[in-house]
Each structure stands twice: as structure tokens, then as C-alpha cells.
Design an enzyme around this catalytic site. Structure first.
Site, PDB file in Angstrom:
ATOM      1  N   GLN A 184     -15.458  -5.767  -0.114  1.00  0.00           N
ATOM      2  CA  GLN A 184     -14.325  -5.333   0.712  1.00  0.00           C
ATOM      3  C   GLN A 184     -14.767  -4.540   1.945  1.00  0.00           C
ATOM      4  O   GLN A 184     -14.313  -4.783   3.064  1.00  0.00           O
ATOM      5  CB  GLN A 184     -13.380  -4.474  -0.144  1.00  0.00           C
ATOM      6  CG  GLN A 184     -12.094  -4.031   0.554  1.00  0.00           C
ATOM      7  CD  GLN A 184     -11.203  -3.198  -0.373  1.00  0.00           C
ATOM      8  OE1 GLN A 184     -11.493  -3.029  -1.551  1.00  0.00           O
ATOM      9  NE2 GLN A 184     -10.113  -2.680   0.172  1.00  0.00           N
ATOM     10  N   TYR A 208     -13.686  -6.336   5.539  1.00  0.00           N
ATOM     11  CA  TYR A 208     -12.271  -6.067   5.814  1.00  0.00           C
ATOM     12  C   TYR A 208     -11.911  -5.890   7.279  1.00  0.00           C
ATOM     13  O   TYR A 208     -10.745  -5.979   7.644  1.00  0.00           O
ATOM     14  CB  TYR A 208     -11.778  -4.886   4.972  1.00  0.00           C
ATOM     15  CG  TYR A 208     -11.965  -3.518   5.575  1.00  0.00           C
ATOM     16  CD1 TYR A 208     -10.883  -2.825   6.142  1.00  0.00           C
ATOM     17  CD2 TYR A 208     -13.211  -2.902   5.572  1.00  0.00           C
ATOM     18  CE1 TYR A 208     -11.056  -1.562   6.680  1.00  0.00           C
ATOM     19  CE2 TYR A 208     -13.375  -1.640   6.105  1.00  0.00           C
ATOM     20  CZ  TYR A 208     -12.303  -0.972   6.658  1.00  0.00           C
ATOM     21  OH  TYR A 208     -12.473   0.272   7.191  1.00  0.00           O
ATOM     22  N   ARG A 222     -12.537   7.927   6.455  1.00  0.00           N
ATOM     23  CA  ARG A 222     -12.246   8.653   7.700  1.00  0.00           C
ATOM     24  C   ARG A 222     -11.844  10.076   7.348  1.00  0.00           C
ATOM     25  O   ARG A 222     -10.661  10.426   7.386  1.00  0.00           O
ATOM     26  CB  ARG A 222     -11.064   8.001   8.446  1.00  0.00           C
ATOM     27  CG  ARG A 222     -11.267   6.592   8.941  1.00  0.00           C
ATOM     28  CD  ARG A 222      -9.966   6.052   9.546  1.00  0.00           C
ATOM     29  NE  ARG A 222      -8.852   6.159   8.620  1.00  0.00           N
ATOM     30  CZ  ARG A 222      -8.553   5.249   7.686  1.00  0.00           C
ATOM     31  NH1 ARG A 222      -9.252   4.147   7.593  1.00  0.00           N
ATOM     32  NH2 ARG A 222      -7.537   5.435   6.856  1.00  0.00           N
ATOM     33  N   TYR A 235       0.891  -1.173   0.000  1.00  0.00           N
ATOM     34  CA  TYR A 235       0.000   0.000   0.000  1.00  0.00           C
ATOM     35  C   TYR A 235       0.918   1.209   0.000  1.00  0.00           C
ATOM     36  O   TYR A 235       0.807   2.072   0.856  1.00  0.00           O
ATOM     37  CB  TYR A 235      -0.816  -0.100   1.302  1.00  0.00           C
ATOM     38  CG  TYR A 235      -2.118   0.653   1.393  1.00  0.00           C
ATOM     39  CD1 TYR A 235      -3.086   0.559   0.409  1.00  0.00           C
ATOM     40  CD2 TYR A 235      -2.395   1.430   2.515  1.00  0.00           C
ATOM     41  CE1 TYR A 235      -4.306   1.219   0.548  1.00  0.00           C
ATOM     42  CE2 TYR A 235      -3.603   2.089   2.666  1.00  0.00           C
ATOM     43  CZ  TYR A 235      -4.554   1.980   1.670  1.00  0.00           C
ATOM     44  OH  TYR A 235      -5.767   2.629   1.817  1.00  0.00           O
ATOM     45  N   GLU A 246      -1.001  -1.066 -10.481  1.00  0.00           N
ATOM     46  CA  GLU A 246       0.146  -1.372  -9.625  1.00  0.00           C
ATOM     47  C   GLU A 246       1.306  -1.908 -10.454  1.00  0.00           C
ATOM     48  O   GLU A 246       1.136  -2.278 -11.608  1.00  0.00           O
ATOM     49  CB  GLU A 246      -0.217  -2.460  -8.585  1.00  0.00           C
ATOM     50  CG  GLU A 246      -1.403  -2.114  -7.714  1.00  0.00           C
ATOM     51  CD  GLU A 246      -1.513  -3.000  -6.471  1.00  0.00           C
ATOM     52  OE1 GLU A 246      -0.508  -3.635  -6.092  1.00  0.00           O
ATOM     53  OE2 GLU A 246      -2.618  -3.043  -5.893  1.00  0.00           O
ATOM     54  N   HIS A 256      -2.543   7.399  -2.620  1.00  0.00           N
ATOM     55  CA  HIS A 256      -3.658   6.446  -2.668  1.00  0.00           C
ATOM     56  C   HIS A 256      -4.227   6.225  -1.271  1.00  0.00           C
ATOM     57  O   HIS A 256      -5.442   6.263  -1.058  1.00  0.00           O
ATOM     58  CB  HIS A 256      -3.180   5.114  -3.268  1.00  0.00           C
ATOM     59  CG  HIS A 256      -4.182   4.006  -3.169  1.00  0.00           C
ATOM     60  ND1 HIS A 256      -5.360   4.006  -3.904  1.00  0.00           N
ATOM     61  CD2 HIS A 256      -4.214   2.879  -2.420  1.00  0.00           C
ATOM     62  CE1 HIS A 256      -6.059   2.910  -3.611  1.00  0.00           C
ATOM     63  NE2 HIS A 256      -5.390   2.216  -2.719  1.00  0.00           N
ATOM     64  N   ASP A 267      -4.741  -5.189  -9.647  1.00  0.00           N
ATOM     65  CA  ASP A 267      -5.284  -5.856  -8.461  1.00  0.00           C
ATOM     66  C   ASP A 267      -6.802  -5.596  -8.421  1.00  0.00           C
ATOM     67  O   ASP A 267      -7.267  -4.663  -7.763  1.00  0.00           O
ATOM     68  CB  ASP A 267      -4.582  -5.304  -7.212  1.00  0.00           C
ATOM     69  CG  ASP A 267      -5.087  -5.943  -5.935  1.00  0.00           C
ATOM     70  OD1 ASP A 267      -5.540  -7.095  -5.985  1.00  0.00           O
ATOM     71  OD2 ASP A 267      -5.028  -5.275  -4.877  1.00  0.00           O
ATOM     72  N   THR A 273      -1.649   0.446  -5.077  1.00  0.00           N
ATOM     73  CA  THR A 273      -2.155   1.322  -6.131  1.00  0.00           C
ATOM     74  C   THR A 273      -1.270   2.553  -6.303  1.00  0.00           C
ATOM     75  O   THR A 273      -0.934   3.220  -5.324  1.00  0.00           O
ATOM     76  CB  THR A 273      -3.583   1.771  -5.789  1.00  0.00           C
ATOM     77  OG1 THR A 273      -4.349   0.604  -5.536  1.00  0.00           O
ATOM     78  CG2 THR A 273      -4.209   2.552  -6.925  1.00  0.00           C
TER      79      THR A 273
END
Ligand code: CA
Length: 439
Positions: A251, A255, A154, A140, A212, A145, A244, A371
Site C-alpha cells: 500500500q 498508493y 504526516r 474512511y 469495519e 482512524h 478489509d 476502519t
């Protein structure tokens, strides 16, 4: 250490294979990416190198005595893993020999004739996933991203406090890594709308892609023996494109608390040609420059060489072709552009962090970068970011709208590296078309 520049990078050198010399060609003499192919009339896959619109058959070349003894047996295998396991000095020796054999300055008529006998037109060959992938880890590594996605979930705290200290990642699924051109079936799964009382099991409604790079591990490390940052690139063979595929509605329901699972493992697509780190040597740039106030990496993730040349200046883009666009023969529409040099963590840092607890990597393991998104609007590497999770639909030139991918949509990733001191090299393409969900 990152690979050094040598005669194989000389931008003035040409090949006797004319299609390799065309301006902007993905596979000039300076690239020589590795793949796995089956030619018409043969059964077993063979290792090969892309040059122009041809494939140089490494199996045939090894059998014909054209390749160094140190690499010939690995080049005769039906998979690239043995070649990846050999390590940088052997790869470099092979690259030098290939550059010599395929270069326009090759003097020996006999060697040229023998090399020409090893060529297979790429259009007549079937390309395969180039390596057996034992393990696939997805990181990540783009702070842009992570911040874009974080802002959707958030708004008050887009980046979590660990982000600038630790290269965040999770273990993906190696068995569903497929090669470019393989159709991708829309997954079914459990998803729950925010205002619904309970989840349903049904076809994914928020299918997405992620732009990616995949990094391929060369020689592995022993269990219990971490790889230092200074050694990390000796364990990396090269990179390809990676999509991906992600089911956002599945998700967001699944998750927490352990991370993505079925929303990610139904398919991930790689491009067929692995561009070696040595081929990318002219495109090394300093590691991403951290904004003022960000912490310095902890000592095991810090090093002068990584700071000086840990970055890779690779340009990436995503294109979309819808069924209606294909019917009207419209060009694919560019969704975004990215630049790998904007990644917060370098590939070396990802590998070092992965092994820092003693975890052993194997030849052919894939490390997904995460990403690739950048600071501006045109560099958002997923539809989740572009449409802000569907809230701001994307309007295509033909009037169609997309929040997420629809059946029949094809996603095309492309990548290349260029600068005034080097010859342009390309990563080729990574394609995948969405099929309707199964029964
Ligand atoms: Ca990902």
C-alpha cells in the site's frame, strides 16, 4: 427516515426455539438477520434467517405459503438481491410475519409445526456470501482512524483539510469479497523499503486487518438521480461485519497518486448474516458530535433526522488466534474494541455522498464504513495503528510478539448491540485465517 420501533423489538418477547432465548444469544427473536445457506443434501443455496442456533429456511417457508405474497417470490431465489430490491415496507412486512411465526406466543399449533419443519440446524449448513455484490466502495469514516494513520505518515498534519468536509472513499473490488471462514492467502506484490534503491516483488511482510461494518444497499437509484439524505436509509437494507485485509508495505509504495489498489483487493471478508436496519432500530443514537470548531456538513449532508438518530450504537471487537495459541488451547486474544457511534460520518451520509454526482447504486452493493477506531488506545481497529506500523510490537499473553500478521494467524471480528431498553442482538462472527504466500 430510520425504521420505527414496533412489536418485533419488544425485549420481553421470546421464541419457541429455546436457543434463541439464551441470555446474550446473537440471534434472538428480535434480530432475525438474513443470510444464504446450503443444507446437507441440497445443492442450490437458499435464503434463510438465523434464529438461535437454527436457520429458518425462507425458501421452504415461501413454498409452504407461510410468507406474505409481497415477499414470497423473492424469498425463493438463490440469492438475496431480489429481496434487497423490494424496499423497506416489504422487509418490514416480512420481519413482522417471521416474528409472529417464530414467537413463543404463536397460537396456531399447525403454523408452529409447519414453521418447525422449515428449521435447519446452523451447524449442519454451509453459509455463503449472502448477496451478489456488484460494487464495493470503501470509506474512511472514522476521524480517529484517519488521524492515527495520518500521524504515522504526516506527524505535522494528521488529518488532511478535506476530511471534515467530504466522506473520503475509494472504489474497491467486489469479486474478492469472501464469506467468513474463507482462508486468506498472503499476497505477493511490489514493495519498497524506505532505505532501498528500488522495489522488489515478493510476499507481503506487513499484512494487516481492518475492523469495519459493511452496509448493504437495498433498492438502487437511477443513474443521474442523487439520493437525498432524508431518503438515504430507504436505500439501506442492513449491515454485517467486514474485515478489509490490507497489505501495508504494498500500500505505501503503490498508493500515490491514485489511492489503494492491489494492497486491498486480494480479499475482504464479510460475516454471513446481514442484520437489518429495522432490527437495529432500538440502537439508534445521534450522529457523532463534532468537536468544537469543526465545520458543519454542507447542506446536502446535513439534516435534523440524521443528527438526531443517524448513528448506530454497535459494539465491535477484534480477536487474534495464533497457531501457538491454538496448540495450547488458549482463548483468542482481544486486540481492540470499537464503537460504531464514534464514526465521524453516518451511513446515510456515506450513501448520499456516493450518489451526489448521480452515481447509481444497485441492490446488494456494499459500502464499507472504513476502519472503526475510537479515541482511546484500546479502540484502534488495525495493527497499523496498534503497533504504530511495527515500531511498537504487540506482546501477547503467551510471550509471542506481533508487528503484523503471520501465517496461520486467525482474525475474528465480533459485534453486538445492547442497551437497557432492548434485547441484546449480535452480528455473529467474521473469521479469516492467513495462509502462506503462494509460489
Ligand atoms: Ca478499509
Amino acid at each position: 427516515m430510520s425504521p420505527a420501533l414496533n412489536f418485533t423489538h419488544d425485549p420481553a418477547r421470546l421464541s419457541w426455539i429455546e436457543t434463541a432465548n439464551l441470555p446474550g444469544a446473537d440471534f434472538p427473536l428480535q434480530n432475525l438477520p438474513f443470510g444464504l445457506f446450503t443444507a446437507k443434501g441440497t445443492k442450490a443455496p437458499r435464503a434463510g434467517v438465523a434464529i438461535g442456533d437454527e436457520i429458518f429456511d425462507l425458501h421452504a417457508a415461501a413454498r409452504g405459503g407461510l410468507l406474505p405474497i409481497s415477499v414470497a417470490p423473492a424469498c425463493e431465489q438463490e440469492i438475496l438481491n431480489p429481496l434487497l430490491a423490494l424496499g423497506a415496507p416489504a422487509w418490514s412486512e416480512l420481519r413482522a410475519r417471521l416474528s409472529e411465526l417464530l414467537g413463543a406466543d404463536l397460537q396456531s399449533a399447525r403454523l408452529r409445526a409447519q414453521s418447525a419443519g422449515c428449521l435447519v440446524p446452523m451447524s449442519s449448513a454451509q453459509l455463503h456470501r449472502p448477496v451478489h455484490v456488484g460494487n464495493y466502495t470503501d470509506f474512511y469514516a472514522s476521524s480517529f482512524h484517519a488521524a492515527n494513520v495520518g500521524a504515522l505518515f504526516r506527524p505535522d498534519q494528521p488529518l488532511l483539510p478535506n476530511y471534515k468536509w467530504i466522506p473520503v472513499g475509494y472504489h474497491g473490488r467486489a469479486s474478492s469479497l469472501v464469506v467468513s471462514g474463507t482462508p486468506v492467502r498472503r499476497p505477493r506484490g511490489q514493495r519498497k523499503k524506505a532505505d532501498a534503491d528500488q522495489p522488489v516483488f515478493d510476499a507481503c511482510e506487513q499484512l494487516d486487518y481492518e475492523l469495519e461494518l459493511a452496509a448493504y444497499v437495498g433498492p438502487g437509484n437511477e443513474l443521474g438521480r442523487p439520493v437525498s439524505l432524508a431518503e438515504a436509509e430507504n436505500h439501506l437494507f442492513g449491515v454485517s461485519l467486514l474485515n478489509d485485509w490490507s497489505a501495508r508495505d504494498i500500500q505505501s509504495w503503490e498508493y500515490q497518486p491514485l489511492g489503494p489498489f492491489l494492497s486491498k483487493n486480494f480479499a475482504s471478508t464479510v460475516s454471513p448474516w446481514i442484520v437489518s436496519l429495522e432490527a437495529l432500530a432500538p440502537f439508534r443514537v445521534p450522529a457523532f458530535s463534532r468537536p468544537q470548531g469543526d465545520p458543519s456538513p454542507l447542506p446536502y449532508l446535513a439534516g435534523a433526522e440524521n443528527e438526531r438518530a443517524g448513528g448506530l450504537d454497535v459494539f465491535l471487537e477484534v480477536l487474534l488466534s495464533t497457531p501457538r495459541m491454538r496448540t495450547s488451547a488458549a482463548e483468542p486474544f482481544r486486540l481492540s474494541r470499537g464503537r460504531f457511534s464514534s464514526m465521524y460520518w453516518t451511513l446515510a451520509q456515506l450513501l448520499t455522498h456516493h450518489t451526489s454526482n448521480g452515481c447509481n447504486l444497485l441492490p446488494g452493493d456494499v459500502l464499507g464504513s472504513g476502519t472503526v477506531s475510537g479515541p482511546d488506545k484500546m479502540s484502534r481497529g488495525s495493527l497499523l495503528e496498534i503497533t504504530r506500523r511495527g515500531a511498537e510490537p504487540l506482546r501477547l499473553p503467551n510471550g509471542e510478539e506481533r508487528r503484523f500478521l503471520e501465517d496461520g494467524d486467525e482474525i475474528i471480528l465480533r459485534g453486538h448491540a445492547e442497551n437497557p431498553r432492548a434485547r441484546h442482538i449480535g452480528l455473529g462472527e467474521c473469521r479469516g485465517m492467513v495462509l502462506p504466500a503462494g509460489p
